[in-house]
Structures are given as C-alpha cells and as structure tokens.
Design an enzyme around this catalytic site. Sequence first.
Site, PDB file in Angstrom:
ATOM      1  N   HIS A 417       0.826  -1.204   0.000  1.00 35.71           N
ATOM      2  CA  HIS A 417       0.000   0.000   0.000  1.00 35.71           C
ATOM      3  C   HIS A 417       0.863   1.258   0.000  1.00 35.71           C
ATOM      4  CE1 HIS A 417      -2.094   3.343   2.031  1.00 35.71           C
ATOM      5  NE2 HIS A 417      -3.102   2.964   1.268  1.00 35.71           N
ATOM      6  N   CYS A 747      34.338   5.495 -24.933  1.00 31.18           N
ATOM      7  CA  CYS A 747      33.606   5.548 -23.669  1.00 31.18           C
ATOM      8  C   CYS A 747      34.505   6.227 -22.642  1.00 31.18           C
ATOM      9  CB  CYS A 747      33.189   4.157 -23.205  1.00 31.18           C
ATOM     10  SG  CYS A 747      34.521   2.944 -23.122  1.00 31.18           S
TER      11      CYS A 747
END
Length: 791
Positions: A417, A747
């Site tokens: 919840h 990279c």
Amino acid sequence: MLKTRRILWFSDLGRGDVALVGGKNASLGEMIRHLRPAGVRVPGGFATTADAYREFLGSEGLGQRIGARLEGLDRGRPLPEVGAAVRAEILRTPLPGPLVRELADAYAALGRETGREAPAVAVRSSATAEDLPEASFAGQQESFLNVSGTEALLDACHRCFASLFTDRAIDYRRRLGFGQLEVALSVGVQHMVRSDVGSAGVAFSIDTETGFPNAVVVNAAWGLGETVVGGRVDPDEYQLFKPLLDRPGTVPVVHVRIGAKDCKAVYAEGGLTDVVPTDPWERTRRVLGDEELLLLGRWVAAVEKHYGTAVDVEWAKDGTTGEIFVVQARPETVQSRRHVPLLHQYRLTGRGERLVDGLAVGDAVARGDVCLLRSPAEAGRFPDGAVLVTTVTDPDWEPVMKRAAAVVTDHGGRTSHAAIVSRELGVPALVGTERATAVLRQGSPVTVSCAEGERGYVYAGAVDYEETETDLGALPRTRTRVMLNLAEPSAALRWWRLPADGVGLARTEFVVAHGIKVHPMALVHRDRLDAEERRQVDALTEGYADRTEYFTERLARGVARIAASRWPDPVVVRTSDFKTNEYARLVGGRPFEPVEANPMIGWRGASRYYDEGYRDGFALECRALRRVREHLGLDNVVVMIPFCRTPEEADRVLAVMAQEGLRRGEAGLQVYVMAEIPANVILAERFAERFDGFSIGSNDLTQLTLGVDRDSAELSHLFDERNEAVTRSIESLIERAHAAGRHVGLCGQRPSDDPAFTRFLVGAGIDSVSVAPDSFSAVKLNVAAAEREQG
C-alpha cells in the site's frame, strides 16, 4: 415495470458493465468471456448489482439517514465520527429480503459447481467508480477471504456495503469531487483459490518505478495475497522481459530478488483468515519457478493487450492443484499515464550519514523532519512536510501520506500500500527498511533519497541535492551514435526514456562487487579458502547446490536487466576489469591474487582470462554471458575484452571463449576490444582481424601514451586527452579501423566535460560516444552542434 437485477454471473458481464457491477467485477467478467478461452484461468462467480445496492439504500430510509450523517462534515464534525456513524447506520439496516434470497440461491448454485454444500469463497467490494483512468478507488473497500456458509456470506456482503463509507473512501470522494451517494457498490463472490497452502501476489505489465513498458513485474509470497497487497510482507520480486515472452527456447526472467517473507496469511479455524510466521525454508526459497513466471507473464501481457493499457493483476496459486489463477485485474493508473516528455533527474550533491536503506519508490529526493507515528489515530500531530516513518501503511494512512514530504516504512514491497499510494501521490518512499522505526529519531532532520537505483537511503541531516529537467522531445537526431555507460542493473531502467542508441559500456565489475561479492575462483576452488572465508562464501551462496551457479545466475540477470533496458539496440558488455588489489577485496579473493607493485599495468583484463590462475573464473563469466544471449534471449549483447596487449593474447582469449560456447560470429555474436593501450593503435589492422569493433578507453590510453599515472595528483596537469599524441592516436585508430570495416566508439568522461573534445571526435569520424546518463542530453546537443558545423 423493469425487474430489478440483483445478481449477475461473471460470465454474463463485460468491461462495459462498470456502472452496473463496478470495475473489479466487470473486469472479471471481461476476462472470463474473452481471455479464459485463450487459456487464462479466472475463477468463476457472481456479483451483486448497483441496482441491488440502491434498493438497499431505499429500504427504511437508509439513503436519507446516510445523507443526514454526512452533512455533519459540512458543520465541522470530525471525519472519523461521521464515518463511524454512517457505517453503523448501514450495518443495523437489514439487507432486503429479495437480495438475501437471490444471494443464497446463487451461492447454492456455486456450491453445485464444485460439489460442495458450503464452498469457500472470496467476497470483494467493487465500486462503480473504481479503476477509472483518472481515479483509483481500488483497495478502499473491504474484501473477505475464506467465507463459508450462507450466513457468513450475507454478513460479508453487508460489511462490504458498509465499507463504501470508510473514512478514507469518504475523504477520497470529497477530494475528487464525487458525490457521496452517487457511487454505488457491487459485491463480487468468487470461488476461493487455495493459495493459503500455495502462494499469491500481484503483477504489473509495466515497471512500476520507471514506467518501462517492456517489463512484467511480479511480486509473490506464500499464502493468501492479502499480506502482499496490505504491505505486511517483503515479497519475492521477479521481472520478465515482455518482448521475448513468446520467443521459443528463451526464458526472459531478467531479475530475481528473494524477499524475507516472514509471515503468510492462511485460513483460520472457524472461517476467514489469520497471519502466521513462515517456516525458515520458505523465507529463503523462491515462491515461483521460471516456468510459472513465464505462464503468468504471458497472461499479464495478454490482459494488457486485450485492454489496450497497462494493467495491475492479482494472482493466486492453488497449493492443492498447482494451478495459477488471475483473480483480479485493473488499469495501472500511475506510470501508464505519464506521457510528459520531460525527464526529471535528482542527484545528491552533499553528503550525510546513511541511517537506513530500503526499496526505493520513485526517483526523487526529499528533506524533512522525522515524524514517527504508530497508527493513523495519531495523524493530528503530523506536521505538513514531515517525513512519515511507521511500520506499515494501509488506506487509513492516506490523509497523512498526502501531507508528507516522504514516506518510510519498516515492512512492505514495491506493491505494498505504501508503495502504490506514494507513487500515485508523487511522494518518494522507502519500503521494507526493517528498522526505520527503531533507528530514526523523532524530530530529527533527514534526507530521503530514491535517486540512487533500486535501493533508497535515509541520510542524517538536510543533504544538498540538485534537480534538473530535460525536454526529451527537443533533443536532436545525430549521425554519431550517443550511447550510455551503465553499471548498476537496478538503475538501468531509470534511463529508458533517453533516446540513446544503446549502451557503449556496461561494466560487469559493479554486478560482481555489489550483487555477487564473491571472487569467482573461490566458488570453484573452495578448498583453498580458510574457515572464515568458507563461512562467508557459504552464507552468500545459501540455497545453491552448485555454488558456481550463484555467480553465473546473478551475473547473467544483472547483465540482462541492462540489456533489456535498451533492447534491441546494442549493449556492449565489458568482461571483468578489476585490478588484482580490487579482486583481492572480494569475499574469498585473497588466496587467488598476487600482491603487485603496480596493479594498474599488472595482471588485469585479457591476461587473466587464459591464465590458469583465473581461467575457471573467466569460464563462469562466459557461461553467464552465454546464458544472457541464449537462455534469456537478449542477443543484443556485444562482448568486449579489456586490456588486450597483443594479437596473440587476443587469439588465446577468443579460444577460451569458444571453448565456453561464445564463438565470435556464431548466432550473431560480436566481440569488441578496448583500445586503451598504444599497441591497440599501432597494430590496429591485426586487432581488427580478430575483433568486430574498438571502444577507446581514453583514460588508460592517455595514461599509457603519456606515461602519466592518471591517479597522481602531482601529475594531473600533464594528464590531458587533448594532448596531440593522444588525439593523433585516436585519429589513426579511427581511420585504420574504418578501412577494415570496424566500428569505433569512445567511452569516457571527457566528451561530457569538454565540448571541444566532442567536436574533435565528430570531426575524426568516431562512430559513437558513450557517456554517463546524466551527461547524455548535454553531449547529444554538443554532437549535433559539431555535426552541423562540419556539414
């Protein structure tokens, strides 16, 4: 005069009947009529109608009495007092005789279907304004499980009617502008699946944290599903890659997290349910196997396809038959509605002591003072903007949660919840911390960060952070590929909205160091460990009959999550590139690693893979990558070999890979090499004969070209990727690799920090640059500008 329809069977209902039987029951009817023939198992049953509810309101002036009680809210009466009075009015008003008789008759017919006089049923509320795209009333009304006998059924139905006026439901309708008597309630009565001796949970056809549309996320726990939905248990969490669910021979379960599962809901003596502790073996064992997950994943995808929107599904497994059933389905109402092309990013810029951690809900950062509450009855002392800290939440907490800066709970998973409501409210939350209420102190200032991946953290004090906003729709297209550098699998899905061209560097070191923690050789050669090292290895690999499978499975699933985030674009996965001192820090690593004077240029990368000192460890890496491509089906993975010093060394590594079933060119497998040693440039043609592409590691290439230790503060003024010796090497490699038909990427951090360096790379003809996600937008714009300048 039209006859009042009080009872309708699910098989006669469809999704067009929401006004008649509510969203939940209409959905059950829709699935039974249209998806059960396709193999989706849905328990049968019947529903009371909105007409029956309104007939009840009309009896003995009940509707007028409820209205009079609700007027008290306008006169300033407290919501709890008004709500309790309304519910009491409903419960003391008997159900109409015709409804009682029709309920009894339908229940008897349900019993005849199963051959039982008093079958166990689930009795669930279904509001006529429930599961709407703009409002989710689900979970605000009561459900009752293991209801047996006519009298118990009538009582449960009566209580469902009363639950339409829980405090939270009254408050929710007021906030959304719904008339309190406009919404009707239907009650669904459904065959009970014996998940009390099996398992149950929820599944989403979308990643609930990031909105990634190609995932099916499954939460599972032992026993009845109320502990998962209610957030009382930390469930298992599984993630499946939706596009490959129907590909023959693949099992795309890309993530498995075994939850604590310390309790379960079971049938109670005399009816209804009880929560009891789980057995020790249940806490460490997976609730669902891969084949069961595949079945459930395909069903969830089928429900989503039929409804044309992302869905939230509740499921249950019958422990007596082994059959899995879908027991509810509703639209997912948070991520599926987020279509704004703005990317909000949060990043901590300050530091603070980590106090607790848990599962992160959302991706934001919030600050506030801790407010510890034990129950919603204490809501009056909660100040707006505080951090709500409690054991677990249920719908009664919602009026407090909407005033909180963040929510932190001891218990619960991603579908508890607290998680569901926090997402809907846009409030960051940490769930399943286990000890927040014991550690965090009332009134102390804290920072709650959900911006660091799957795990979130509570930091002491008000830690500085920054928030940025990017309009993804405004980013230009570029000829040069702009890709991502990724390391943490749990964070990979956060960036799926970025229009990247794949992943140029996925580092396996993060998965090994943080997700596996054990040196691979320690799993193969346990006899070389001392007693304490064996104890640590055994603790980490508990539940694995074959300890090497622990390494293979975890590395495979970690890589798979990254590959799934960009599929079908290429994802370049670098095999392990720890230095010996870093390997030695892994559990059980000390006996397998020499002490080197300079690990940076020592026994690292390719030189380890064919050496007997690590050959068996590299075999586990190969086994994991092969599993990603073949078993999980993510064949967009490109393997990249780091720190390969000579062509002859490349041959030896490729031979070992082939022996482990990773043959370059077979099944489309491409193998790249890191270009980070001057030899890779000088002998570019020879390396190009052996590899499909190059990825320039600019840090190491600069270090080795200039002879500068990149970690030396004293020499930092000499470390510069723009040095002519380095840039000439890059230009030479690109030219010669392209002549051989090979891809060249880079990279590294430099393009993120230096637009001039980006212009140089574009001018040199680089095929791709790969950068950190938080730099992607700036680099994309810089690449586009460089391409415009150079025509």
